[in-house]
Design a protein around this motif. Structure first.
Motif, PDB file in Angstrom:
ATOM      1  N   ARG A 313       0.830  -1.214   0.000  1.00  0.00           N
ATOM      2  CA  ARG A 313       0.000   0.000   0.000  1.00  0.00           C
ATOM      3  C   ARG A 313       0.856   1.252   0.000  1.00  0.00           C
ATOM      4  O   ARG A 313       0.554   2.228  -0.678  1.00  0.00           O
ATOM      5  CB  ARG A 313      -0.907   0.000   1.245  1.00  0.00           C
ATOM      6  CG  ARG A 313      -2.081  -0.937   1.128  1.00  0.00           C
ATOM      7  CD  ARG A 313      -3.351  -0.199   0.745  1.00  0.00           C
ATOM      8  NE  ARG A 313      -3.791   0.739   1.756  1.00  0.00           N
ATOM      9  CZ  ARG A 313      -4.518   0.383   2.813  1.00  0.00           C
ATOM     10  NH1 ARG A 313      -4.904  -0.860   2.978  1.00  0.00           N
ATOM     11  NH2 ARG A 313      -4.878   1.275   3.696  1.00  0.00           N
ATOM     12  N   GLU A 314       1.940   1.199   0.800  1.00  0.00           N
ATOM     13  CA  GLU A 314       2.851   2.348   0.850  1.00  0.00           C
ATOM     14  C   GLU A 314       3.427   2.622  -0.538  1.00  0.00           C
ATOM     15  O   GLU A 314       3.509   3.773  -0.974  1.00  0.00           O
ATOM     16  CB  GLU A 314       3.984   2.062   1.842  1.00  0.00           C
ATOM     17  CG  GLU A 314       5.042   3.153   1.836  1.00  0.00           C
ATOM     18  CD  GLU A 314       6.297   2.790   2.618  1.00  0.00           C
ATOM     19  OE1 GLU A 314       6.180   2.012   3.591  1.00  0.00           O
ATOM     20  OE2 GLU A 314       7.375   3.280   2.250  1.00  0.00           O
ATOM     21  N   LEU A 317       0.868   4.188  -2.696  1.00  0.00           N
ATOM     22  CA  LEU A 317       0.685   5.593  -2.359  1.00  0.00           C
ATOM     23  C   LEU A 317       1.819   6.439  -2.924  1.00  0.00           C
ATOM     24  O   LEU A 317       1.593   7.497  -3.514  1.00  0.00           O
ATOM     25  CB  LEU A 317       0.636   5.758  -0.835  1.00  0.00           C
ATOM     26  CG  LEU A 317       0.544   7.231  -0.472  1.00  0.00           C
ATOM     27  CD1 LEU A 317      -0.876   7.720  -0.673  1.00  0.00           C
ATOM     28  CD2 LEU A 317       1.036   7.490   0.908  1.00  0.00           C
ATOM     29  N   ARG A 318       3.058   5.946  -2.742  1.00  0.00           N
ATOM     30  CA  ARG A 318       4.199   6.711  -3.253  1.00  0.00           C
ATOM     31  C   ARG A 318       4.071   6.899  -4.769  1.00  0.00           C
ATOM     32  O   ARG A 318       4.341   7.978  -5.293  1.00  0.00           O
ATOM     33  CB  ARG A 318       5.513   6.000  -2.921  1.00  0.00           C
ATOM     34  CG  ARG A 318       5.895   6.127  -1.457  1.00  0.00           C
ATOM     35  CD  ARG A 318       7.179   5.378  -1.142  1.00  0.00           C
ATOM     36  NE  ARG A 318       7.451   5.365   0.287  1.00  0.00           N
ATOM     37  CZ  ARG A 318       8.113   6.327   0.928  1.00  0.00           C
ATOM     38  NH1 ARG A 318       8.567   7.356   0.265  1.00  0.00           N
ATOM     39  NH2 ARG A 318       8.312   6.244   2.231  1.00  0.00           N
ATOM     40  N   LEU A 319       3.644   5.825  -5.459  1.00  0.00           N
ATOM     41  CA  LEU A 319       3.446   5.941  -6.907  1.00  0.00           C
ATOM     42  C   LEU A 319       2.371   6.976  -7.205  1.00  0.00           C
ATOM     43  O   LEU A 319       2.506   7.792  -8.108  1.00  0.00           O
ATOM     44  CB  LEU A 319       3.067   4.581  -7.498  1.00  0.00           C
ATOM     45  CG  LEU A 319       4.182   3.532  -7.538  1.00  0.00           C
ATOM     46  CD1 LEU A 319       3.603   2.159  -7.843  1.00  0.00           C
ATOM     47  CD2 LEU A 319       5.237   3.903  -8.577  1.00  0.00           C
ATOM     48  N   ALA A 320       1.284   6.958  -6.412  1.00  0.00           N
ATOM     49  CA  ALA A 320       0.172   7.868  -6.667  1.00  0.00           C
ATOM     50  C   ALA A 320       0.605   9.313  -6.503  1.00  0.00           C
ATOM     51  O   ALA A 320       0.189  10.180  -7.260  1.00  0.00           O
ATOM     52  CB  ALA A 320      -0.991   7.556  -5.730  1.00  0.00           C
ATOM     53  N   VAL A 321       1.445   9.595  -5.520  1.00  0.00           N
ATOM     54  CA  VAL A 321       1.827  10.989  -5.308  1.00  0.00           C
ATOM     55  C   VAL A 321       3.029  11.392  -6.162  1.00  0.00           C
ATOM     56  O   VAL A 321       3.616  12.444  -5.945  1.00  0.00           O
ATOM     57  CB  VAL A 321       2.117  11.313  -3.826  1.00  0.00           C
ATOM     58  CG1 VAL A 321       0.898  11.033  -2.974  1.00  0.00           C
ATOM     59  CG2 VAL A 321       3.328  10.560  -3.316  1.00  0.00           C
ATOM     60  N   ALA A 396       9.158  -2.008  -7.689  1.00  0.00           N
ATOM     61  CA  ALA A 396       9.056  -0.973  -8.710  1.00  0.00           C
ATOM     62  C   ALA A 396       8.071  -1.339  -9.809  1.00  0.00           C
ATOM     63  O   ALA A 396       7.524  -0.472 -10.481  1.00  0.00           O
ATOM     64  CB  ALA A 396      10.435  -0.699  -9.314  1.00  0.00           C
ATOM     65  N   PRO A 400       0.185   0.897  -9.570  1.00  0.00           N
ATOM     66  CA  PRO A 400      -0.292   1.748  -8.472  1.00  0.00           C
ATOM     67  C   PRO A 400      -1.726   1.426  -8.040  1.00  0.00           C
ATOM     68  O   PRO A 400      -2.037   1.484  -6.848  1.00  0.00           O
ATOM     69  CB  PRO A 400      -0.161   3.163  -9.024  1.00  0.00           C
ATOM     70  CG  PRO A 400       0.115   3.034 -10.471  1.00  0.00           C
ATOM     71  CD  PRO A 400       0.707   1.689 -10.683  1.00  0.00           C
ATOM     72  N   ILE A 401      -2.580   1.109  -9.009  1.00  0.00           N
ATOM     73  CA  ILE A 401      -3.990   0.862  -8.661  1.00  0.00           C
ATOM     74  C   ILE A 401      -4.114  -0.380  -7.791  1.00  0.00           C
ATOM     75  O   ILE A 401      -4.740  -0.364  -6.727  1.00  0.00           O
ATOM     76  CB  ILE A 401      -4.835   0.710  -9.942  1.00  0.00           C
ATOM     77  CG1 ILE A 401      -4.730   1.978 -10.773  1.00  0.00           C
ATOM     78  CG2 ILE A 401      -6.285   0.407  -9.608  1.00  0.00           C
ATOM     79  CD1 ILE A 401      -5.194   1.800 -12.193  1.00  0.00           C
ATOM     80  N   LEU A 404      -2.566   0.180  -4.329  1.00  0.00           N
ATOM     81  CA  LEU A 404      -3.375   0.996  -3.413  1.00  0.00           C
ATOM     82  C   LEU A 404      -4.529   0.202  -2.820  1.00  0.00           C
ATOM     83  O   LEU A 404      -4.993   0.468  -1.718  1.00  0.00           O
ATOM     84  CB  LEU A 404      -3.932   2.210  -4.152  1.00  0.00           C
ATOM     85  CG  LEU A 404      -2.978   3.386  -4.301  1.00  0.00           C
ATOM     86  CD1 LEU A 404      -3.533   4.401  -5.276  1.00  0.00           C
ATOM     87  CD2 LEU A 404      -2.747   4.046  -2.946  1.00  0.00           C
ATOM     88  N   ARG A 405      -4.999  -0.783  -3.593  1.00  0.00           N
ATOM     89  CA  ARG A 405      -6.158  -1.561  -3.119  1.00  0.00           C
ATOM     90  C   ARG A 405      -5.741  -2.750  -2.273  1.00  0.00           C
ATOM     91  O   ARG A 405      -6.589  -3.423  -1.703  1.00  0.00           O
ATOM     92  CB  ARG A 405      -6.930  -2.113  -4.336  1.00  0.00           C
ATOM     93  CG  ARG A 405      -7.457  -1.064  -5.239  1.00  0.00           C
ATOM     94  CD  ARG A 405      -8.982  -0.995  -5.164  1.00  0.00           C
ATOM     95  NE  ARG A 405      -9.435   0.291  -5.686  1.00  0.00           N
ATOM     96  CZ  ARG A 405      -9.538   0.555  -6.979  1.00  0.00           C
ATOM     97  NH1 ARG A 405      -9.250  -0.376  -7.864  1.00  0.00           N
ATOM     98  NH2 ARG A 405      -9.938   1.724  -7.381  1.00  0.00           N
ATOM     99  N   GLU A 407      -4.856  -5.406   0.300  1.00  0.00           N
ATOM    100  CA  GLU A 407      -5.204  -5.532   1.735  1.00  0.00           C
ATOM    101  C   GLU A 407      -4.231  -6.459   2.406  1.00  0.00           C
ATOM    102  O   GLU A 407      -4.104  -7.585   2.028  1.00  0.00           O
ATOM    103  CB  GLU A 407      -6.631  -6.075   1.891  1.00  0.00           C
ATOM    104  CG  GLU A 407      -7.705  -5.120   1.414  1.00  0.00           C
ATOM    105  CD  GLU A 407      -7.719  -3.792   2.169  1.00  0.00           C
ATOM    106  OE1 GLU A 407      -7.372  -3.795   3.378  1.00  0.00           O
ATOM    107  OE2 GLU A 407      -8.052  -2.776   1.562  1.00  0.00           O
TER     108      GLU A 407
ATOM    109  N   LEU B  56      -3.569   7.305 -13.040  1.00  0.00           N
ATOM    110  CA  LEU B  56      -3.021   6.050 -12.545  1.00  0.00           C
ATOM    111  C   LEU B  56      -3.169   4.979 -13.616  1.00  0.00           C
ATOM    112  O   LEU B  56      -2.511   3.961 -13.603  1.00  0.00           O
ATOM    113  CB  LEU B  56      -3.768   5.609 -11.277  1.00  0.00           C
ATOM    114  CG  LEU B  56      -3.548   6.500 -10.047  1.00  0.00           C
ATOM    115  CD1 LEU B  56      -4.565   6.177  -8.967  1.00  0.00           C
ATOM    116  CD2 LEU B  56      -2.134   6.335  -9.512  1.00  0.00           C
ATOM    117  N   ARG B  83       0.972  13.586 -11.991  1.00  0.00           N
ATOM    118  CA  ARG B  83       0.280  13.272 -10.734  1.00  0.00           C
ATOM    119  C   ARG B  83       0.874  14.077  -9.596  1.00  0.00           C
ATOM    120  O   ARG B  83       0.182  14.600  -8.748  1.00  0.00           O
ATOM    121  CB  ARG B  83       0.437  11.783 -10.392  1.00  0.00           C
ATOM    122  CG  ARG B  83      -0.412  10.836 -11.190  1.00  0.00           C
ATOM    123  CD  ARG B  83      -0.576   9.512 -10.460  1.00  0.00           C
ATOM    124  NE  ARG B  83       0.668   8.775 -10.279  1.00  0.00           N
ATOM    125  CZ  ARG B  83       1.178   7.928 -11.160  1.00  0.00           C
ATOM    126  NH1 ARG B  83       0.551   7.712 -12.301  1.00  0.00           N
ATOM    127  NH2 ARG B  83       2.295   7.295 -10.906  1.00  0.00           N
TER     128      ARG B  83
END
Lengths: 407, 260
Positions: A313-314, A317-321, A396, A400-401, A404-405, A407, B56, B83
């Motif tokens: 998840r981290e 998130l890093r990819l998303a930002v 790497a 990202p999707i 992020l999802r 669990e 994304l 992004r």
């Protein structure tokens, strides 16, 4: 992301889980420490052999009577066992082999040496006036015997440090008389201490006298046990030994090398055997140590893989930002390399500590060299890169999707 | 010029042997400074829309113009850069880094995007934003020490740290109680009003959608209705009207002791 930030992020991640990071490093620590200690052991052994070679004289060639060769159907007594080696052989070597600098005919025996109420069983060696110089041996008190002493077979002798200390405790032996097999010898010098020999023997437990005296007055022989020779320089030793062998075969009319009644050996050659043993031992220990370093590397990979899964998840998130794949790659690679480099540093400290402890408690010669440290450190860093690459690659390449999802 | 213009977006992907058509020719314009709420049932394609809008994911076909530039064909690295600079994300489950202070969480996007801000400036920016969302006294708290509403406020501060044009909020109140939800919506409304940020909010709750200026309904990968909100809810007024809490929630007694 700049280099400093990569390192900072890696450090934060490592600090976030100190116990796990510590255990991960432990593998590398043990690996590096054992590599350092093993290399130290190896270099120490080599250094002590080198020291022994130079203490004997690097140009040294021994021409001994008798042969180690194994001819069919002949019983052989080994070096020193035959009477075919003569002073004429020694003179011929001196005269006919130009690569030879000095030659000393020699005889050997053991004898009880008595001085006053002290006595001591020691080995007694005979040589000429050049013998000490060939063996790079110094006289610390008194002086060496001369060509004249040799010529007239004078009963003079030099004492090794051990013998001098035993027979004349707290006294100056020079000028005193020692009795060897009831024959009085005048002590004219004391030899500088040489320490342990190649085989762990005490080189200072010795009495040296003119060979002529020993031949005629003590042993009653005319042959020689050994001729001690020095070559003109260290790089000519091999060639000189070959020429001496050729000359001796010619003089003794030997055509088949199996029939040799003499043995030519160089000190280097003798030391080589021991170096080979030391090197073999060292390679063996090194490979064991390397295996532990390898296992340490696998430990890093294992933890990094767990870490990547745990931090999916981290990563997402890093990819998303805005982190690029290569930012994530360098972050996880930096973590692995930081772990292994820290482990490497601690391992070096531990390895030096172990070496010191062994030197102090067991007295083994050990040498921690800068090369060994650099090597172990480089190896540790390489382990980090090598075993960190796959987990970092995996981190790497996450989407990202999905990340992020996760669990 | 619209901030976002989507033209005939299609997205399909394979799940096992089945091809799922998540977006089937979706077109949409989003004006700068608007607060658009996208509503739709699960499976309507709204999450895929969110992923495409947030760069994304890439559409299978169609065009996505962001500030007039067609970004639908951008590769991974260029999308990552956009992004970082133009889009802020707020997620349903907050997605804060665990065991990491609020301040560091907010600073995170500043580490990327090829810019090397000095640490002092990063701290100053992050602190300013945390103060703006009312967390000025909790800069060093880790997510575990914060309530859900507080965590979401940290996430909003993080989304804003690079001064983006667009804030994408994916069910931002999905994990929050109604009172905290109002607080979060108040912050979003304030951002649109005071900073001129464009917010696209995805939700399946119609009453949350009424905080926006426009409600777009997505169904089967297409826009089925697109209407301005008539009676827009005002989160600030609603919160003021709520009965006060019996006591302010202060999870840390030590801090309360110092203040008392």
């Amino acid at each position: 992301m700049g280099g400093w930030n990569i390192l900072r992020v890696a450090l934060i991640a490592i600090r976030r889980n100190p116990v796990r990071s510590g255990l991960t490093m432990l593998g590398v620590i043990i690996g590096v420490a054992s590599v350092i200690a093993m290399v130290a052991l190896g270099s120490g052994a080599r250094a002590s052999i080198d020291e022994q070679i130079s203490s004997q004289g690097v140009n040294l060639i021994y021409l001994s009577a008798g042969s180690w060769g194994r001819g069919p159907g002949t019983a052989r007594g080994g070096a020193g066992s035959t009477t075919s080696l003569t002073v004429e052989d020694a003179d011929a070597v001196r005269a006919q082999v130009p690569l030879v600098a000095r030659v000393s005919p020699g005889v050997r025996g053991r004898a009880q040496v008595i001085a006053g109420n002290q006595n001591w069983n020691t080995s007694i060696e005979g040589g000429n006036e050049e013998y000490l110089e060939i063996r790079s041996w110094r006289v610390v008190a008194g002086e060496n015997f001369t060509a004249r002493h040799v010529l007239v077979a004078d009963k003079v002798c030099l004492l090794g440090k051990t013998v001098a200390d035993l027979l004349f405790p707290g006294e100056d032996p020079v000028g005193q008389i020692v009795r060897v097999r009831n024959l009085p010898f005048r002590v004219i010098g004391v030899l500088a201490p040489k320490g342990q020999g190649q085989w762990g023997d005490d080189q200072d437990d010795i009495v040296i006298a003119p060979y002529t005296t020993l031949q005629k007055k003590l042993l009653g022989i005319t042959h020689l046990n050994r001729v001690t020779i020095s070559a003109v320089s260290q790089d000519r030793v091999e060639q000189a030994a070959i020429e001496i062998t050729r000359l001796m075969r010619q003089r003794h009319r030997i055509t088949n090398p199996d029939d040799d009644d003499f043995t030519v050996r160089t000190v280097e050659e003798m030391a080589q055997t021991r170096l080979d043993v030391a090197n073999t031992m060292n390679s063996l220990l090194m490979s064991v140590a390397s295996v532990s370093l390898l296992v340490g590397g696998i430990g890093i990979m294992n933890i990094m893989l767990v870490s990547v899964t745990e931090r999916t998840r981290e990563i997402g998130l890093r990819l998303a930002v805005g982190a690029r794949s290569r930012d994530i790659l360098s972050q996880f690679l930096a973590e692995a390399v930081t772990l292994s480099v820290f482990g490497g540093l601690l391992g070096i400290a531990l390895g030096i500590g172990i070496s010191e402890t062994i030197v102090r408690s067991l007295g083994w010669p050990m040498q921690v060299t800068t090369e060994a440290i650099a090597l172990a450190f480089g190896f540790a860093a390489a382990v980090g890169v090598f075993f960190g690459w796959y987990p970092a690659r995996r981190a790497a390449s996450l989407d990202p999707i999905d990340a992020l999802r996760y669990e | 010029m619209a901030l976002i213009r989507l033209v005939d977006l299609r997205k399909s992907y394979r799940v096992g042997d089945v091809t799922v058509h998540a977006l089937r020719g979706l077109s949409l314009d989003v004006e700068r400074g608007s607060f658009v709420c996208v509503v739709g049932a699960s499976g309507s394609g709204k999450s895929t829309l969110m992923n495409v809008l947030g760069l994304l994911d890439r559409p299978t076909s169609g065009h996505y113009f962001l500030e007039g530039e067609d970004v639908s064909g951008f590769d991974k690295d260029r999308r990552a850069h956009l992004r970082n600079r133009k889009i802020g994300f707020v997620f349903q489950n907050f997605n804060l880094l665990p065991r990491t202070s609020a301040l560091e969480n907010v600073e995170l996007p500043l580490l990327y995007g090829g810019r090397a801000l000095p640490p002092a400036e990063r701290h100053a920016r992050a602190r300013g934003l945390l103060e703006a969302v009312g967390l000025g006294s909790r800069l060093d708290h880790t997510p575990q020490q914060l309530s859900g509403g507080q965590q979401q406020r940290v996430a909003i501060a993080r989304a804003l740290v690079n001064e983006p044009e667009l804030l994408l909020a994916d069910e931002p109140t999905g994990n929050l109680d109604s009172r905290t939800s109002v607080e979060i919506m108040e912050i979003l409304q304030r951002l649109v009003r005071e900073r001129g940020i464009t917010v696209v909010l995805i939700t399946h709750e119609h009453d949350i959608a009424e905080y926006g200026t426009r409600v777009v309904t997505v169904r089967d990968g297409r826009v089925t209705s697109d209407t301005p909100v008539q009676n827009r809810r005002d989160a600030a007024a609603e919160r003021a009207a709520l009965p006060p809490l019996e006591l302010e929630v202060e999870p840390e007694p030590a801090e309360a002791g110092v203040e008392a």
